[in-house]
Design a protein around this motif. Structure first.
Motif, PDB file in Angstrom:
ATOM      1  N   ILE A 272       0.758  -0.962  -0.018  1.00  3.85           N
ATOM      2  CA  ILE A 272      -0.043   0.103  -0.028  1.00  3.85           C
ATOM      3  C   ILE A 272       0.786   1.188   0.002  1.00  3.85           C
ATOM      4  O   ILE A 272       1.843   1.388   0.722  1.00  3.85           O
ATOM      5  CB  ILE A 272      -0.948   0.073   1.088  1.00  3.85           C
ATOM      6  N   LEU A 273       0.402   2.154  -0.787  1.00  2.00           N
ATOM      7  CA  LEU A 273       1.599   3.334  -1.170  1.00  2.00           C
ATOM      8  C   LEU A 273       0.640   4.629  -0.822  1.00  2.00           C
ATOM      9  O   LEU A 273      -0.579   4.866  -1.363  1.00  2.00           O
ATOM     10  CB  LEU A 273       1.791   3.359  -2.372  1.00  2.00           C
ATOM     11  N   ALA A 274       1.304   5.664  -0.344  1.00  2.00           N
ATOM     12  CA  ALA A 274       0.742   6.989  -0.320  1.00  2.00           C
ATOM     13  C   ALA A 274       1.691   7.739  -1.502  1.00  2.00           C
ATOM     14  O   ALA A 274       2.928   7.902  -1.338  1.00  2.00           O
ATOM     15  CB  ALA A 274       0.963   7.534   0.952  1.00  2.00           C
ATOM     16  N   ILE A 275       1.209   8.380  -2.453  1.00  2.00           N
ATOM     17  CA  ILE A 275       1.865   9.094  -3.477  1.00  2.00           C
ATOM     18  C   ILE A 275       1.709  10.644  -2.966  1.00  2.00           C
ATOM     19  O   ILE A 275       0.494  11.017  -3.205  1.00  2.00           O
ATOM     20  CB  ILE A 275       1.505   8.843  -4.883  1.00  2.00           C
ATOM     21  N   SER A 276       2.859  11.504  -3.092  1.00  5.59           N
ATOM     22  CA  SER A 276       2.736  12.893  -2.913  1.00  5.59           C
ATOM     23  C   SER A 276       1.958  13.430  -3.919  1.00  5.59           C
ATOM     24  O   SER A 276       2.416  13.234  -5.022  1.00  5.59           O
ATOM     25  CB  SER A 276       3.977  13.521  -2.617  1.00  5.59           C
ATOM     26  N   GLY A 277       0.939  14.388  -3.494  1.00  7.90           N
ATOM     27  CA  GLY A 277       0.380  15.203  -4.744  1.00  7.90           C
ATOM     28  C   GLY A 277      -0.935  14.325  -5.418  1.00  7.90           C
ATOM     29  O   GLY A 277      -1.524  14.904  -6.039  1.00  7.90           O
ATOM     30  N   LYS A 278      -1.066  13.067  -4.699  1.00  8.25           N
ATOM     31  CA  LYS A 278      -2.280  12.263  -5.137  1.00  8.25           C
ATOM     32  C   LYS A 278      -3.126  12.052  -3.782  1.00  8.25           C
ATOM     33  O   LYS A 278      -2.688  11.532  -3.003  1.00  8.25           O
ATOM     34  CB  LYS A 278      -1.938  11.006  -5.947  1.00  8.25           C
ATOM     35  N   PRO A 279      -4.612  12.173  -3.829  1.00  7.93           N
ATOM     36  CA  PRO A 279      -5.061  11.853  -2.789  1.00  7.93           C
ATOM     37  C   PRO A 279      -5.446  10.203  -2.587  1.00  7.93           C
ATOM     38  O   PRO A 279      -5.381   9.644  -3.416  1.00  7.93           O
ATOM     39  CB  PRO A 279      -6.606  12.433  -3.122  1.00  7.93           C
ATOM     40  N   GLY A 280      -5.548   9.864  -1.451  1.00  5.62           N
ATOM     41  CA  GLY A 280      -5.805   8.517  -1.055  1.00  5.62           C
ATOM     42  C   GLY A 280      -4.875   7.723  -0.965  1.00  5.62           C
ATOM     43  O   GLY A 280      -3.579   8.205  -1.070  1.00  5.62           O
ATOM     44  N   LEU A 281      -4.943   6.396  -1.170  1.00  3.00           N
ATOM     45  CA  LEU A 281      -3.893   5.062  -1.181  1.00  3.00           C
ATOM     46  C   LEU A 281      -3.969   4.484  -2.529  1.00  3.00           C
ATOM     47  O   LEU A 281      -5.128   4.336  -2.997  1.00  3.00           O
ATOM     48  CB  LEU A 281      -4.173   4.340  -0.012  1.00  3.00           C
ATOM     49  N   TYR A 282      -2.654   3.732  -2.666  1.00  7.77           N
ATOM     50  CA  TYR A 282      -2.571   3.272  -3.878  1.00  7.77           C
ATOM     51  C   TYR A 282      -2.201   1.684  -3.639  1.00  7.77           C
ATOM     52  O   TYR A 282      -1.094   1.623  -2.531  1.00  7.77           O
ATOM     53  CB  TYR A 282      -1.927   3.823  -5.143  1.00  7.77           C
ATOM     54  N   GLU A 283      -2.575   0.737  -4.371  1.00  3.19           N
ATOM     55  CA  GLU A 283      -1.835  -0.632  -4.151  1.00  3.19           C
ATOM     56  C   GLU A 283      -0.873  -0.945  -5.258  1.00  3.19           C
ATOM     57  O   GLU A 283      -1.143  -0.504  -6.454  1.00  3.19           O
ATOM     58  CB  GLU A 283      -2.924  -1.829  -4.351  1.00  3.19           C
ATOM     59  N   LEU A 284       0.505  -1.355  -5.054  1.00  3.50           N
ATOM     60  CA  LEU A 284       1.241  -1.281  -6.100  1.00  3.50           C
ATOM     61  C   LEU A 284       0.888  -2.639  -6.913  1.00  3.50           C
ATOM     62  O   LEU A 284       0.603  -3.742  -6.143  1.00  3.50           O
ATOM     63  CB  LEU A 284       2.635  -2.029  -5.361  1.00  3.50           C
ATOM     64  N   LYS A 285       1.008  -2.473  -8.221  1.00  2.60           N
ATOM     65  CA  LYS A 285       0.645  -3.580  -9.164  1.00  2.60           C
ATOM     66  C   LYS A 285       1.757  -3.950  -9.858  1.00  2.60           C
ATOM     67  O   LYS A 285       1.763  -5.462  -9.790  1.00  2.60           O
ATOM     68  CB  LYS A 285      -0.295  -2.994 -10.044  1.00  2.60           C
ATOM     69  N   ALA A 286       2.536  -3.441 -10.376  1.00  2.00           N
ATOM     70  CA  ALA A 286       3.656  -3.983 -11.206  1.00  2.00           C
ATOM     71  C   ALA A 286       4.890  -2.893 -11.189  1.00  2.00           C
ATOM     72  O   ALA A 286       4.363  -1.678 -11.263  1.00  2.00           O
ATOM     73  CB  ALA A 286       3.114  -4.349 -12.585  1.00  2.00           C
ATOM     74  N   GLN A 287       6.011  -3.397 -11.718  1.00  2.00           N
ATOM     75  CA  GLN A 287       7.295  -2.422 -11.672  1.00  2.00           C
ATOM     76  C   GLN A 287       7.303  -2.108 -13.521  1.00  2.00           C
ATOM     77  O   GLN A 287       7.137  -3.208 -13.882  1.00  2.00           O
ATOM     78  CB  GLN A 287       8.370  -3.080 -10.974  1.00  2.00           C
ATOM     79  N   THR A 288       7.734  -1.265 -13.604  1.00  2.00           N
ATOM     80  CA  THR A 288       8.143  -0.946 -14.938  1.00  2.00           C
ATOM     81  C   THR A 288       9.662  -0.234 -14.989  1.00  2.00           C
ATOM     82  O   THR A 288      10.070   0.055 -13.945  1.00  2.00           O
ATOM     83  CB  THR A 288       7.265   0.199 -15.547  1.00  2.00           C
ATOM     84  N   ARG A 289      10.050  -0.040 -16.024  1.00  2.00           N
ATOM     85  CA  ARG A 289      11.683   0.554 -16.206  1.00  2.00           C
ATOM     86  C   ARG A 289      11.744   1.882 -15.374  1.00  2.00           C
ATOM     87  O   ARG A 289      12.637   2.083 -15.003  1.00  2.00           O
ATOM     88  CB  ARG A 289      12.155   0.717 -17.666  1.00  2.00           C
ATOM     89  N   SER A 290      10.485   2.656 -15.687  1.00  2.00           N
ATOM     90  CA  SER A 290      10.774   4.171 -15.399  1.00  2.00           C
ATOM     91  C   SER A 290       9.945   4.310 -13.880  1.00  2.00           C
ATOM     92  O   SER A 290       9.808   5.585 -13.570  1.00  2.00           O
ATOM     93  CB  SER A 290      10.245   4.982 -16.453  1.00  2.00           C
ATOM     94  N   GLY A 291       9.543   3.322 -13.204  1.00  2.00           N
ATOM     95  CA  GLY A 291       8.630   3.390 -12.176  1.00  2.00           C
ATOM     96  C   GLY A 291       8.006   2.207 -11.856  1.00  2.00           C
ATOM     97  O   GLY A 291       8.520   1.443 -11.860  1.00  2.00           O
ATOM     98  N   PHE A 292       6.556   2.353 -11.607  1.00  2.00           N
ATOM     99  CA  PHE A 292       5.601   1.404 -11.480  1.00  2.00           C
ATOM    100  C   PHE A 292       4.276   1.859 -11.585  1.00  2.00           C
ATOM    101  O   PHE A 292       3.832   2.851 -11.975  1.00  2.00           O
ATOM    102  CB  PHE A 292       5.873   0.840  -9.988  1.00  2.00           C
TER     103      PHE A 292
END
Length: 138
Positions: free
Chosen positions: A6-26
């Protein structure tokens, strides 16, 4: 699902679930509406399992605070994060009586309460030590 995903991303409301990684992020999925979001490395991202709150003697992990809220509310939702500052502070003092008032702001308390209500509504309710030990073994 554990707090490790479970992630908190600055500038984005709410919480997020990590689904997959990519080359430049996720790729993350919003717990609120299920929308997927591509997040690059420039975003400031916090994993809930790594967050702690300052007290006068130590740092208390977020999962411990969630566990205390869960016990106080008998597994139900906490108060709304939109309550008055005084109500939020009084509630937080019941949950974590020795929090450091100089380093823990009302906005931090609101986030913690809001995050608890989000994860609780999604059925993420195991904040015990067993969860932490199991994720460390993986």
């Amino acid at each position: 699902m554990s707090l490790d995903k479970i992630l908190a991303i600055s500038g984005k409301p709410g919480l997020y679930e990590l689904k997959a990684q990519t080359r430049s992020g996720f790729v993350a999925e919003s717990l609120a509406d299920g929308k997927k979001l591509s997040v690059n490395m420039r975003h400031n991202v916090s994993v809930l399992s790594e967050i702690a709150i300052y007290t006068m003697t130590e740092e208390v992990p977020l999962k411990e605070i969630f566990r205390r809220i869960q016990e106080k509310e008998n597994g139900e939702q906490a108060i709304s994060h939109k309550e008055s500052k005084k109500a939020i502070e009084a509630y937080f003092r019941e949950v974590l009586p020795d929090y450091d008032e100089d380093r823990v702001y009302a906005s931090d308390m609101k986030k913690v309460i809001s995050w608890y209500n989000i994860v609780q509504s999604k059925g993420i309710t195991d904040f015990s030590e067993k969860e932490a030990e199991a994720s460390e073994e993986e």
